[in-house]
Design a protein around this motif. Structure first.
Motif, PDB file in Angstrom:
ATOM      1  N   ASP A   1      50.506  22.220  51.176  1.00 48.93           N
ATOM      2  CA  ASP A   1      51.608  22.486  52.097  1.00 48.93           C
ATOM      3  C   ASP A   1      51.733  21.374  53.128  1.00 48.93           C
ATOM      4  OD1 ASP A   1      52.224  24.871  50.833  1.00 48.93           O
ATOM      5  OD2 ASP A   1      50.954  26.069  52.167  1.00 48.93           O
ATOM      6  N   SER A   2      50.600  20.840  53.559  1.00 47.00           N
ATOM      7  CA  SER A   2      50.600  19.721  54.498  1.00 47.00           C
ATOM      8  C   SER A   2      51.197  18.476  53.852  1.00 47.00           C
ATOM      9  CB  SER A   2      49.169  19.438  54.978  1.00 47.00           C
ATOM     10  OG  SER A   2      49.137  18.322  55.828  1.00 47.00           O
ATOM     11  N   PHE A   3      50.903  18.273  52.574  1.00 50.23           N
ATOM     12  CA  PHE A   3      51.498  17.161  51.813  1.00 50.23           C
ATOM     13  C   PHE A   3      53.020  17.278  51.825  1.00 50.23           C
ATOM     14  CE2 PHE A   3      52.328  15.430  47.327  1.00 50.23           C
ATOM     15  CZ  PHE A   3      52.306  14.104  47.728  1.00 50.23           C
ATOM     16  N   TYR A   4      53.519  18.476  51.587  1.00 52.31           N
ATOM     17  CA  TYR A   4      54.966  18.726  51.640  1.00 52.31           C
ATOM     18  C   TYR A   4      55.530  18.346  53.011  1.00 52.31           C
ATOM     19  CZ  TYR A   4      59.180  21.567  52.336  1.00 52.31           C
ATOM     20  OH  TYR A   4      60.448  21.991  52.657  1.00 52.31           O
ATOM     21  N   ARG A   5      54.843  18.754  54.058  1.00 43.69           N
ATOM     22  CA  ARG A   5      55.366  18.510  55.409  1.00 43.69           C
ATOM     23  C   ARG A   5      55.342  17.033  55.788  1.00 43.69           C
ATOM     24  NH1 ARG A   5      52.796  23.671  56.249  1.00 43.69           N
ATOM     25  NH2 ARG A   5      50.827  22.668  56.852  1.00 43.69           N
ATOM     26  N   ILE A   6      54.326  16.288  55.352  1.00 42.96           N
ATOM     27  CA  ILE A   6      54.297  14.862  55.710  1.00 42.96           C
ATOM     28  C   ILE A   6      55.353  14.094  54.929  1.00 42.96           C
ATOM     29  CG2 ILE A   6      52.549  14.042  54.058  1.00 42.96           C
ATOM     30  CD1 ILE A   6      52.830  13.038  57.776  1.00 42.96           C
ATOM     31  N   ILE A   7      55.658  14.512  53.704  1.00 44.73           N
ATOM     32  CA  ILE A   7      56.771  13.917  52.968  1.00 44.73           C
ATOM     33  C   ILE A   7      58.061  14.120  53.749  1.00 44.73           C
ATOM     34  CG2 ILE A   7      58.211  14.099  50.902  1.00 44.73           C
ATOM     35  CD1 ILE A   7      55.678  14.800  49.321  1.00 44.73           C
ATOM     36  N   ARG A   8      58.269  15.344  54.228  1.00 41.99           N
ATOM     37  CA  ARG A   8      59.480  15.646  54.986  1.00 41.99           C
ATOM     38  C   ARG A   8      59.532  14.847  56.283  1.00 41.99           C
ATOM     39  NH1 ARG A   8      62.531  20.239  53.600  1.00 41.99           N
ATOM     40  NH2 ARG A   8      63.921  19.309  55.150  1.00 41.99           N
ATOM     41  N   GLN A   9      58.385  14.648  56.920  1.00 39.10           N
ATOM     42  CA  GLN A   9      58.340  13.888  58.172  1.00 39.10           C
ATOM     43  C   GLN A   9      58.790  12.438  57.959  1.00 39.10           C
ATOM     44  OE1 GLN A   9      54.698  14.215  60.495  1.00 39.10           O
ATOM     45  NE2 GLN A   9      54.940  12.143  61.324  1.00 39.10           N
ATOM     46  N   PHE A  10      58.286  11.803  56.916  1.00 41.01           N
ATOM     47  CA  PHE A  10      58.652  10.410  56.650  1.00 41.01           C
ATOM     48  C   PHE A  10      60.096  10.301  56.170  1.00 41.01           C
ATOM     49  CE2 PHE A  10      54.506   9.253  57.606  1.00 41.01           C
ATOM     50  CZ  PHE A  10      54.279   7.902  57.420  1.00 41.01           C
ATOM     51  N   ALA A  11      60.538  11.276  55.389  1.00 44.67           N
ATOM     52  CA  ALA A  11      61.901  11.241  54.859  1.00 44.67           C
ATOM     53  C   ALA A  11      62.952  11.542  55.922  1.00 44.67           C
ATOM     54  CB  ALA A  11      62.031  12.232  53.710  1.00 44.67           C
ATOM     55  N   ALA A  12      62.533  12.092  57.056  1.00 43.08           N
ATOM     56  CA  ALA A  12      63.486  12.492  58.107  1.00 43.08           C
ATOM     57  C   ALA A  12      64.131  11.296  58.799  1.00 43.08           C
ATOM     58  CB  ALA A  12      62.785  13.380  59.127  1.00 43.08           C
ATOM     59  N   TYR A  13      63.507  10.120  58.710  1.00 38.81           N
ATOM     60  CA  TYR A  13      64.119   8.934  59.303  1.00 38.81           C
ATOM     61  C   TYR A  13      65.371   8.569  58.494  1.00 38.81           C
ATOM     62  CZ  TYR A  13      59.743   8.027  61.879  1.00 38.81           C
ATOM     63  OH  TYR A  13      58.644   8.106  62.705  1.00 38.81           O
ATOM     64  N   PRO A  14      66.525   8.445  59.137  1.00 42.94           N
ATOM     65  CA  PRO A  14      67.743   8.114  58.382  1.00 42.94           C
ATOM     66  C   PRO A  14      67.694   6.742  57.725  1.00 42.94           C
ATOM     67  CG  PRO A  14      68.159   8.113  60.765  1.00 42.94           C
ATOM     68  CD  PRO A  14      66.805   8.697  60.561  1.00 42.94           C
ATOM     69  N   GLN A  15      66.821   5.859  58.225  1.00 44.91           N
ATOM     70  CA  GLN A  15      66.728   4.512  57.654  1.00 44.91           C
ATOM     71  C   GLN A  15      65.940   4.479  56.343  1.00 44.91           C
ATOM     72  OE1 GLN A  15      65.663   5.475  60.682  1.00 44.91           O
ATOM     73  NE2 GLN A  15      66.205   4.017  62.291  1.00 44.91           N
ATOM     74  N   VAL A  16      65.213   5.546  56.029  1.00 42.55           N
ATOM     75  CA  VAL A  16      64.388   5.580  54.816  1.00 42.55           C
ATOM     76  C   VAL A  16      65.266   5.973  53.629  1.00 42.55           C
ATOM     77  CG1 VAL A  16      62.448   6.712  53.655  1.00 42.55           C
ATOM     78  CG2 VAL A  16      62.264   6.094  56.081  1.00 42.55           C
ATOM     79  N   LYS A  17      65.434   5.045  52.690  1.00 37.89           N
ATOM     80  CA  LYS A  17      66.294   5.295  51.526  1.00 37.89           C
ATOM     81  C   LYS A  17      65.671   6.310  50.581  1.00 37.89           C
ATOM     82  CE  LYS A  17      68.374   0.665  51.253  1.00 37.89           C
ATOM     83  NZ  LYS A  17      68.424  -0.575  50.439  1.00 37.89           N
ATOM     84  N   ASN A  18      64.426   6.062  50.229  1.00 35.99           N
ATOM     85  CA  ASN A  18      63.722   6.999  49.377  1.00 35.99           C
ATOM     86  C   ASN A  18      62.221   6.851  49.546  1.00 35.99           C
ATOM     87  OD1 ASN A  18      62.503   5.420  46.996  1.00 35.99           O
ATOM     88  ND2 ASN A  18      64.612   4.680  46.998  1.00 35.99           N
TER      89      ASN A  18
END
Length: 444
Positions: free
Chosen positions: A333-350
């Protein structure tokens, strides 16, 4: 869950690193790296292990790349040893080293595997370390020369690139805490190395963009969800400081946001004393993907006696949380949340998960290497990744750490992360049950 649930273009692979698998450390024209030197110091590596032979990938690369294919993966991530190309870090080129990586790349292409090259995976040439290494003003020029050479030499055949592996990992462990090569300590050394590394990851990417037609360029960050031990103000602030240092410190300069200095006097002083605003544009690059490498969350409580960050980890075993043989908490579940944290930056394409895996004690049962705990780990973490993908996060690939049991830095050969067992006395490879699980998973 099947691999097809992630989409037909999703990249599945394994990740490796030169210093951890190649061996031939003092042969074929290669110069010493900081890990060759560091491992010879008494007490620095468990059981006195050294990467001199490692997995002997240098001589067995065809066998090992064939294993990648046999297990059903489509990507083989490996790193180039800087000192195998430039034995002294700069200047004279070692033709045998150059030819070796051509052979590795060609073998991948022959088997219809995608070669993904990491340009810097921690093994700085010792000759450059003597000049100050990542703390030296000249490191950026040396690094750019090295990247430019690799881009021109291999760019016609390699399109997938990672510039730097885990910048926070090697700068904090190697230049502040001294537990990894080159063994330097102190906040000043860390900040010097950190600034030069932040510049290098963007400089290297810009060189690749200019030299390699059709390049897909990323860089790989270690990351951990940071959880405060309590909801007290001191614990909450300690967690915020830890997150700024471990997760945001190298990512945000890439995104054009500069270093995360707000509300933390130590980082504000660093930014002012190093005039980091002058480098903000240079540290920025529009990466094709951001690589994240997650192994555990961190539960943090305030500790006034810890320098700089004033935070202390509450270890998983002390919280009776499930954990690996390294003591790292297992928490999908923590893995899921850290993915979401990094993906939340609008500058991150993928996002690409460029490393994820675990060390468990493997057991020989009926002639087979049973590592069911590792299989359960992968199942849980892949399910969490699929959940993030289904939630709309653009995740384009996953690379398991790692293909072979290898030289695991300060842990020596004791910590076995591989999905293939390696007998370091005979160099015989044996596919673990987790390897066969991957083979079956990727066939669906």
């Amino acid at each position: 869950m099947q691999s097809s649930h992630f989409g037909k273009d999703f990249l599945w692979g394994v990740a490796t690193a030169a210093a951890q698998i190649e061996g031939a450390a003092n042969a074929y024209g290669k110069g010493p790296s900081i890990w060759d030197t560091f491992s010879k110091r008494s007490g620095k590596i468990k059981k006195g292990h050294q990467p001199t032979e490692a997995c002997d990938f240098y001589h067995r690369y065809k066998e090992d790349i064939a294993l990648v294919k046999t297990l059903g993966f489509t990507v083989f991530r490996f790193s180039i040893s800087w000192s195998r190309i430039f034995p002294l870090g700069d200047g004279a080129v070692n033709k045998e080293g150059v030819a070796f990586y051509h052979n590795v790349i060609d073998e991948c292409l022959k088997l219809d595997l995608i070669p993904m090259v990491t340009l810097y995976h921690w093994d700085l040439p010792e000759a450059l370390s003597k000049e100050g290494g990542w703390t030296a003003f000249g490191i950026n020029a040396w690094f750019n020369d090295y990247v430019s050479f690799c881009a021109k030499e291999y760019g016609a055949k390699v399109k997938q690139w990672i510039v730097i592996n885990e910048p926070f990992g090697f700068t904090s462990l190697g230049y502040m805490l001294g537990v990894h090569a080159p063994g330097q300590t102190g906040v000043h050394n860390f900040f010097e190395a950190a600034l030069h590394t932040a510049i290098a990851q963007a400089d290297g990417a810009k060189i690749l963009r200019g030299e390699v037609k059709g390049a897909v360029i990323g860089t790989a960050f270690s990351c951990s969800e940071i959880v405060p031990y309590t909801q007290s103000a001191p614990d909450l602030l300690a967690a915020k400081r830890t997150d700024a240092l471990m997760n945001r410190f190298f990512l945000e300069p890439v995104l054009g946001l500069g270093f995360p200095t707000a509300n933390w006097e130590v980082l504000e002083k660093f930014a002012i004393s190093h005039s980091t605003w002058r480098y903000q544009e240079r540290m920025k690059f529009d990466f094709d993907f951001i690589g994240i490498q997650n192994y555990f969350p961190l539960v943090i409580r305030y500790n006034a006696f810890i320098p700089v960050v004033q935070a202390w980890e509450v270890k998983a075993k002390n919280r009776r949380a499930p954990h690996t043989a390294m003591g790292w908490e297992v928490n999908a579940d923590s893995f899921y949340r850290i993915i979401r944290q990094f993906a939340a930056y609008p500058q991150v394409k993928n996002i690409m998960v460029t490393e994820n895996g675990a060390y468990f004690q493997d057991h020989l049962v009926d002639g087979k290497i049973n590592d069911q705990a590792r299989i359960d780990y992968f199942k849980a973490y892949l399910a969490a990744m699929l959940k993030a993908k289904n939630d709309g996060v653009n995740i384009t690939g996953y690379l398991a750490w790692t293909l072979l049991d290898n030289f695991e830095w300060a842990e020596g050969y004791q910590a076995r992360f591989g999905i293939v067992y390696n007998d370091f006395k005979t160099q015989q490879r044996t596919i673990k049950q987790s390897g066969y699980w991957w083979q079956e998973f990727l066939s669906r």
